[in-house]
Design an enzyme around this catalytic site. Sequence first.
Site, PDB file in Angstrom:
ATOM      1  N   HIS A  76      20.522   5.323   7.619  1.00 33.95           N
ATOM      2  CA  HIS A  76      19.861   5.698   8.871  1.00 33.95           C
ATOM      3  C   HIS A  76      19.561   4.447   9.686  1.00 33.95           C
ATOM      4  O   HIS A  76      18.919   3.527   9.198  1.00 33.95           O
ATOM      5  CB  HIS A  76      18.537   6.427   8.581  1.00 33.95           C
ATOM      6  CG  HIS A  76      18.733   7.820   8.086  1.00 33.95           C
ATOM      7  ND1 HIS A  76      17.759   8.785   8.155  1.00 33.95           N
ATOM      8  CD2 HIS A  76      19.805   8.428   7.543  1.00 33.95           C
ATOM      9  CE1 HIS A  76      18.220   9.909   7.669  1.00 33.95           C
ATOM     10  NE2 HIS A  76      19.457   9.722   7.273  1.00 33.95           N
ATOM     11  N   TYR A 205       8.752  11.750  12.067  1.00 35.06           N
ATOM     12  CA  TYR A 205       7.328  11.664  11.715  1.00 35.06           C
ATOM     13  C   TYR A 205       6.562  12.280  12.894  1.00 35.06           C
ATOM     14  O   TYR A 205       6.575  11.724  13.991  1.00 35.06           O
ATOM     15  CB  TYR A 205       6.895  10.207  11.553  1.00 35.06           C
ATOM     16  CG  TYR A 205       7.384   9.547  10.280  1.00 35.06           C
ATOM     17  CD1 TYR A 205       8.673   9.008  10.181  1.00 35.06           C
ATOM     18  CD2 TYR A 205       6.548   9.429   9.166  1.00 35.06           C
ATOM     19  CE1 TYR A 205       9.107   8.390   9.023  1.00 35.06           C
ATOM     20  CE2 TYR A 205       6.983   8.810   7.997  1.00 35.06           C
ATOM     21  CZ  TYR A 205       8.258   8.299   7.939  1.00 35.06           C
ATOM     22  OH  TYR A 205       8.690   7.682   6.777  1.00 35.06           O
ATOM     23  N   PRO A 297       2.221   7.880   1.003  1.00 31.72           N
ATOM     24  CA  PRO A 297       3.676   7.908   1.186  1.00 31.72           C
ATOM     25  C   PRO A 297       4.176   7.757   2.627  1.00 31.72           C
ATOM     26  O   PRO A 297       5.385   7.671   2.861  1.00 31.72           O
ATOM     27  CB  PRO A 297       4.082   9.285   0.635  1.00 31.72           C
ATOM     28  CG  PRO A 297       2.851  10.111   0.687  1.00 31.72           C
ATOM     29  CD  PRO A 297       1.700   9.177   0.542  1.00 31.72           C
ATOM     30  N   LYS A 301       7.026   3.476   0.999  1.00 29.36           N
ATOM     31  CA  LYS A 301       7.055   2.121   0.435  1.00 29.36           C
ATOM     32  C   LYS A 301       6.905   2.002  -1.083  1.00 29.36           C
ATOM     33  O   LYS A 301       7.198   0.942  -1.641  1.00 29.36           O
ATOM     34  CB  LYS A 301       5.911   1.301   1.062  1.00 29.36           C
ATOM     35  CG  LYS A 301       6.164   0.934   2.503  1.00 29.36           C
ATOM     36  CD  LYS A 301       7.148  -0.212   2.603  1.00 29.36           C
ATOM     37  CE  LYS A 301       7.670  -0.390   3.991  1.00 29.36           C
ATOM     38  NZ  LYS A 301       9.096  -0.253   4.109  1.00 29.36           N
ATOM     39  N   TYR A 389       9.258  -1.221   8.263  1.00 24.61           N
ATOM     40  CA  TYR A 389       9.865  -0.011   7.699  1.00 24.61           C
ATOM     41  C   TYR A 389      11.154  -0.334   6.937  1.00 24.61           C
ATOM     42  O   TYR A 389      11.375   0.183   5.839  1.00 24.61           O
ATOM     43  CB  TYR A 389      10.120   1.017   8.815  1.00 24.61           C
ATOM     44  CG  TYR A 389      10.332   2.405   8.283  1.00 24.61           C
ATOM     45  CD1 TYR A 389       9.250   3.236   7.972  1.00 24.61           C
ATOM     46  CD2 TYR A 389      11.616   2.892   8.047  1.00 24.61           C
ATOM     47  CE1 TYR A 389       9.444   4.497   7.449  1.00 24.61           C
ATOM     48  CE2 TYR A 389      11.817   4.164   7.517  1.00 24.61           C
ATOM     49  CZ  TYR A 389      10.728   4.957   7.229  1.00 24.61           C
ATOM     50  OH  TYR A 389      10.910   6.209   6.700  1.00 24.61           O
TER      51      TYR A 389
HETATM   52  P1  FAD Z   1       6.628   5.711 -11.900  1.00 29.36           P
HETATM   53  O1  FAD Z   1       7.782   6.213 -11.102  1.00 29.36           O
HETATM   54  O2  FAD Z   1       5.378   6.517 -11.908  1.00 29.36           O
HETATM   55  O3  FAD Z   1       7.153   5.485 -13.374  1.00 29.36           O
HETATM   56  C1  FAD Z   1       6.280   5.227 -14.442  1.00 29.36           C
HETATM   57  C2  FAD Z   1       6.931   5.720 -15.725  1.00 29.36           C
HETATM   58  O4  FAD Z   1       6.077   5.418 -16.819  1.00 29.36           O
HETATM   59  C3  FAD Z   1       7.121   7.228 -15.730  1.00 29.36           C
HETATM   60  O5  FAD Z   1       8.441   7.538 -16.116  1.00 29.36           O
HETATM   61  C4  FAD Z   1       6.091   7.725 -16.726  1.00 29.36           C
HETATM   62  O6  FAD Z   1       6.505   8.918 -17.394  1.00 29.36           O
HETATM   63  C5  FAD Z   1       5.991   6.538 -17.663  1.00 29.36           C
HETATM   64  N1  FAD Z   1       4.724   6.475 -18.409  1.00 29.36           N
HETATM   65  C6  FAD Z   1       3.484   6.798 -17.979  1.00 29.36           C
HETATM   66  N2  FAD Z   1       2.584   6.599 -18.953  1.00 29.36           N
HETATM   67  C7  FAD Z   1       3.263   6.122 -20.012  1.00 29.36           C
HETATM   68  C8  FAD Z   1       2.880   5.741 -21.315  1.00 29.36           C
HETATM   69  N3  FAD Z   1       1.619   5.823 -21.717  1.00 29.36           N
HETATM   70  N4  FAD Z   1       3.837   5.302 -22.157  1.00 29.36           N
HETATM   71  C9  FAD Z   1       5.138   5.241 -21.763  1.00 29.36           C
HETATM   72  N5  FAD Z   1       5.556   5.604 -20.546  1.00 29.36           N
HETATM   73  C10 FAD Z   1       4.633   6.029 -19.673  1.00 29.36           C
HETATM   74  N6  FAD Z   1       8.079   5.619  -2.353  1.00 29.36           N
HETATM   75  C11 FAD Z   1       9.007   5.091  -1.495  1.00 29.36           C
HETATM   76  O7  FAD Z   1       9.327   3.900  -1.621  1.00 29.36           O
HETATM   77  N7  FAD Z   1       9.647   5.839  -0.543  1.00 29.36           N
HETATM   78  C12 FAD Z   1       9.350   7.149  -0.388  1.00 29.36           C
HETATM   79  O8  FAD Z   1       9.977   7.812   0.446  1.00 29.36           O
HETATM   80  C13 FAD Z   1       8.347   7.735  -1.246  1.00 29.36           C
HETATM   81  N8  FAD Z   1       8.032   9.040  -1.179  1.00 29.36           N
HETATM   82  C14 FAD Z   1       7.209   9.591  -2.094  1.00 29.36           C
HETATM   83  C15 FAD Z   1       7.004  10.962  -2.038  1.00 29.36           C
HETATM   84  C16 FAD Z   1       6.201  11.558  -2.989  1.00 29.36           C
HETATM   85  C17 FAD Z   1       5.972  13.041  -2.894  1.00 29.36           C
HETATM   86  C18 FAD Z   1       5.596  10.778  -4.038  1.00 29.36           C
HETATM   87  C19 FAD Z   1       4.750  11.419  -5.107  1.00 29.36           C
HETATM   88  C20 FAD Z   1       5.808   9.426  -4.105  1.00 29.36           C
HETATM   89  C21 FAD Z   1       6.615   8.825  -3.143  1.00 29.36           C
HETATM   90  N9  FAD Z   1       6.868   7.449  -3.178  1.00 29.36           N
HETATM   91  C22 FAD Z   1       7.745   6.916  -2.267  1.00 29.36           C
HETATM   92  C23 FAD Z   1       6.254   6.604  -4.207  1.00 29.36           C
HETATM   93  C24 FAD Z   1       7.185   6.324  -5.385  1.00 29.36           C
HETATM   94  O9  FAD Z   1       7.684   7.530  -5.905  1.00 29.36           O
HETATM   95  C25 FAD Z   1       6.434   5.526  -6.477  1.00 29.36           C
HETATM   96  O10 FAD Z   1       5.803   4.433  -5.868  1.00 29.36           O
HETATM   97  C26 FAD Z   1       7.403   5.036  -7.572  1.00 29.36           C
HETATM   98  O11 FAD Z   1       7.754   6.105  -8.405  1.00 29.36           O
HETATM   99  C27 FAD Z   1       6.765   3.925  -8.402  1.00 29.36           C
HETATM  100  O12 FAD Z   1       7.631   3.579  -9.456  1.00 29.36           O
HETATM  101  P2  FAD Z   1       7.065   3.041 -10.842  1.00 29.36           P
HETATM  102  O13 FAD Z   1       8.256   2.806 -11.696  1.00 29.36           O
HETATM  103  O14 FAD Z   1       6.098   1.964 -10.602  1.00 29.36           O
HETATM  104  O15 FAD Z   1       6.180   4.242 -11.416  1.00 29.36           O
HETATM  105  C1  PHB Z   2      11.078  11.627   1.524  1.00 28.00           C
HETATM  106  O1  PHB Z   2      12.230  11.845   1.969  1.00 28.00           O
HETATM  107  O2  PHB Z   2      10.677  12.132   0.472  1.00 28.00           O
HETATM  108  C2  PHB Z   2      10.150  10.762   2.295  1.00 28.00           C
HETATM  109  C3  PHB Z   2      10.591  10.173   3.464  1.00 28.00           C
HETATM  110  C4  PHB Z   2       9.715   9.361   4.185  1.00 28.00           C
HETATM  111  C5  PHB Z   2       8.429   9.158   3.720  1.00 28.00           C
HETATM  112  C6  PHB Z   2       8.002   9.740   2.539  1.00 28.00           C
HETATM  113  C7  PHB Z   2       8.866  10.558   1.826  1.00 28.00           C
HETATM  114  O3  PHB Z   2       7.576   8.378   4.434  1.00 28.00           O
END
Ligand code: FAD
Ligand code: PHB
Length: 395
Positions: A76, A205, A297, A301, A389
């Site tokens: 995009h 947005y 969200p 980021k 962004y």
């Molecule tokens: P996580 O993805 O939470 O991974 C952590 C892992 O550790 C998991 O697999 C979990 O099962 C495991 N775990 C937990 N506890 C334990 C334990 N005790 N022992 C072993 N394993 C364990 N971010 C963006 O950049 N762009 C977006 O568009 C965006 N949109 C989002 C939309 C939604 C609806 C949500 C909920 C989040 C969004 N985010 C977005 C945020 C993004 O998903 C998270 O910031 C990202 O998943 C962080 O990655 P991580 O690996 O740090 O943590």
């Molecule tokens: C998504 O596609 O899930 C999404 C896109 C933009 C955002 C958050 C989530 O800011």
Amino acid sequence: MSEAQRTQVAIVGAGPAGLILARLLACQGVESIVIERRDRAYVEQRLRAGVLEQTTVDLLRAAGVGERMDREGLVHEGLYLQFDGVRHRIPLRELTGGRAITVYGQHEVVKDLIAARLGGGDEIVFEADDVRVLDVDADLPTIRFKVDGDERTIRCDFVAGCDGFHGVCRSTIPAETLSVYERHYPFAWLGILARTPPSLDELIYAHHERGFALHSMRSPELTRLYVQCSPDDTLDMWPDERVWEELHLRLATRDGWTLREGPVVEKSITTMRSYVVEPMQYGRLYLAGDAAHVVPPTGAKGLNLAAADVKVLAAALVDWYRTGRRDLLDAYSATCLRRVWRVEHFSWWMTTMLHRAPGDDAFDQRLQLAQLRYVTSSRAAATMLAENYVGLEHV
Ligand code: FAD
Ligand code: PHB
């Protein structure tokens, strides 16, 4: 109990942070074991982020896991901010000297990383119960957990706490050594995935007096949509008809554009918070991603910040193994926190500009509209949004 296994880096969590770190280390010949609480299918299907910064795309490509992303991801070059029923395009690529975002689901990134790791013969322990992180202030930290009821022990040089916001690693650090900075928002997002082509080829947005709405996508056949709701709402309060009704109202424009409906294949509610813990390290334990910080969200980021952390951590660990020097490891938290706070600010700013908080009055709304008008009419202000962004360059 089986004998202790030995590795260089024990990585707790197979989310984006843990899996990207494992990949970056493997590329540089550093050995690791990833320990994950859930099963493989669960982590590969968990629907979350969708937007990859240019910096994240570049990192995944350089790590040799960008092939499917390059084939299937949607590049995009702009996004829309909508208010007063009118859409304004922010030309991301034009404003940032050629940078863009890629829409590619987080679970697809996770699938690619798991396939690459297992294909290379490296280990991920899925379904690890009762994970305990011990002795991180000694030279040889230990991780204990159970798999199918059997106790396993891993001894390692370093532990990477990549276990997300609700993980165990952060809580093994003595509370008195940590400072926590936090904001809760009085709203949440109800998200749906609908089997229908996106109604526009870029993200929208939308600011609306009924609350925020977002049009996004996952593929040419799948639309991802969000509506602001109350953090106390439950899914049974949001039957599909109500979700579509709100989306139609909040995304409506005055030029006759229509939102395509389709079968809802997933629906969930996400609460929103900002959270940072400082420092992001203690002894031989290094926190990365959501284990150390969370953003609302609205700035897209979270995943990208997780990727930025582990890039810094991988470089520091590789340097330690190559030269024995600790300076990059010692600087890990300070290096990451500079980007973390920039991103915390951007995510908070996007959130407060676009959402309607309970108790907001006409004054608050006029401030939001003044800000939106400025961002969409001043090249300098639009460039500020665009460069944040698409993602500031990694350090
Ligand atoms: P996580 O993805 O939470 O991974 C952590 C892992 O550790 C998991 O697999 C979990 O099962 C495991 N775990 C937990 N506890 C334990 C334990 N005790 N022992 C072993 N394993 C364990 N971010 C963006 O950049 N762009 C977006 O568009 C965006 N949109 C989002 C939309 C939604 C609806 C949500 C909920 C989040 C969004 N985010 C977005 C945020 C993004 O998903 C998270 O910031 C990202 O998943 C962080 O990655 P991580 O690996 O740090 O943590
Ligand atoms: C998504 O596609 O899930 C999404 C896109 C933009 C955002 C958050 C989530 O800011």
